[in-house]
Scaffold this active site. Sequence first.
Site: not given
Length: 461
Positions: A158, A367
């Site tokens: 992720h 991110d």
Amino acid sequence: MGRLVVISNRVAVPKARGAAGAQGGLAGALNSALKDYGGIWFGWSGQESDDRTGNINMQRNDGVTTATIDLPERDIDEYYNGYANSTLWPLFHYRLDLTEYERETGKGYERVNERFAECVTPLIEEDDLVWVHDYHLLPLGERLRSRGLKNRIGFFLHIPWPPTRLFVSLPFHERLVKTMLEYDLIGFQTGEWLESFLHYCRKELGAEVDEASGRITLDGRTVIAKAYPIGIDWEHFQSQGETETAKQAEERLLSSTRNRAAMIGVDRLDYSKGLPERIDGIGRFFDQHPDRVRDLVYIQIAPPSREDVESYQHIRAMLEQKTGQINGARSEVDLVPIRYVNRGYSHPELFGFFRASKIGLVTPLRDGMNLVAKEYVAAQDPEDPGVLILSRFAGAAQQLPDAVLVNPHSPDDVSHAIRIALDMPKKERRERYEAMIGTIRDDNVQDWTKRFCADLEATRN
Ligand code: ADQ
């Protein structure tokens, strides 16, 4: 097809879904997948036990079976707070300055991965697809294989995969990546992180890599690596907007900001999210446009996370200090430029806050994807949408090039983007919104899980 067995660090019970957001992006996504496919979600309960009990707590809620174990304090310290969140998390977010390399925590990480394998193996049936999630469990596939598991096993990361030059600073990096080659399919959020992984395998391991198919071959074993950008649960999120809670939240924010435009940031309190840098950018905007302090109110929603890790305590103190400085310098009796809220909100409430905000400010330094960016756009009124300001270093920027993209390290860039967003004519706001909303609606989380599971099933065919 057999069932789906999802394995991740933490397990979110489906009925707690309203609060799932604060636990991170995994929760909603995996509950949808499990409802579709049936099966089990295995992981740590989040609870501490006095000692290794060997107990597995099985529960069935809303069509999903969860199986959790407690961990003793030492395992939590070494595996979770230690290797996962003080070594891998900062390193994978390009923060070598915050990365700690401790042999003991590395051992704890391996020990807990072994424990996960030991507990979950008896729950897995022959035809099950096994889907392992995130940086806490990189070597789990190899641990499962060593127990004789022949199932198709997939892994999804992720967070970003760092460039080879950074990654090689990790002691035993080769050993770690070789364990990952025991999976059948490895998914990344974007082409950029995938490229870094393929580069590492070719350059450092001498693996044979076919860029077009993502096929990596080493010592006679083949694994496929591909990008699967994660999305939001579009339909569910839209339905949240219809609730009374969302409408009240929108009204509450609008009535409290009166004639000023609300600009909103919603993040876990994490140094990767670029919060102090963002406040510097807002401060620069007020310095450059003092006449506009009355036009704008910034709302930062940031619940604490990982409070046992020192670097997280530091970020909180820094944010409070910077916010205090700007408010001290710029407040009037009837006006406070920055509202800093140190707590989480449910998705319906966030929907209402997003809808009431003319600007969504999402500026992580790095991110994997960032779902807040997508949620902000999804909550906008199509007739009169707000503007998303998005860091070019978020995975989401590759899918949403029509946001106002910024370099989050540059206060001038952030300040400039705020001015552009505040003054953007409705026609341009609608054009940008139209360009983004199609991607967000179509690349939703249901689609993401289906694509990953279908590809995992197709491996070895
Ligand atoms: P996170 O780093 O937790 O997840 P993100 O994708 O921004 O980050 O958020 C996940 C969810 O948490 C969103 O649904 C959001 O609404 C919720 N959330 C965040 N801050 C909140 C707050 N203050 N209050 C309430 N809810 C909040 C990791 C990776 C990301 C990746 C996701 C999913 O770091 O890059 O997008 O996993 O893969």
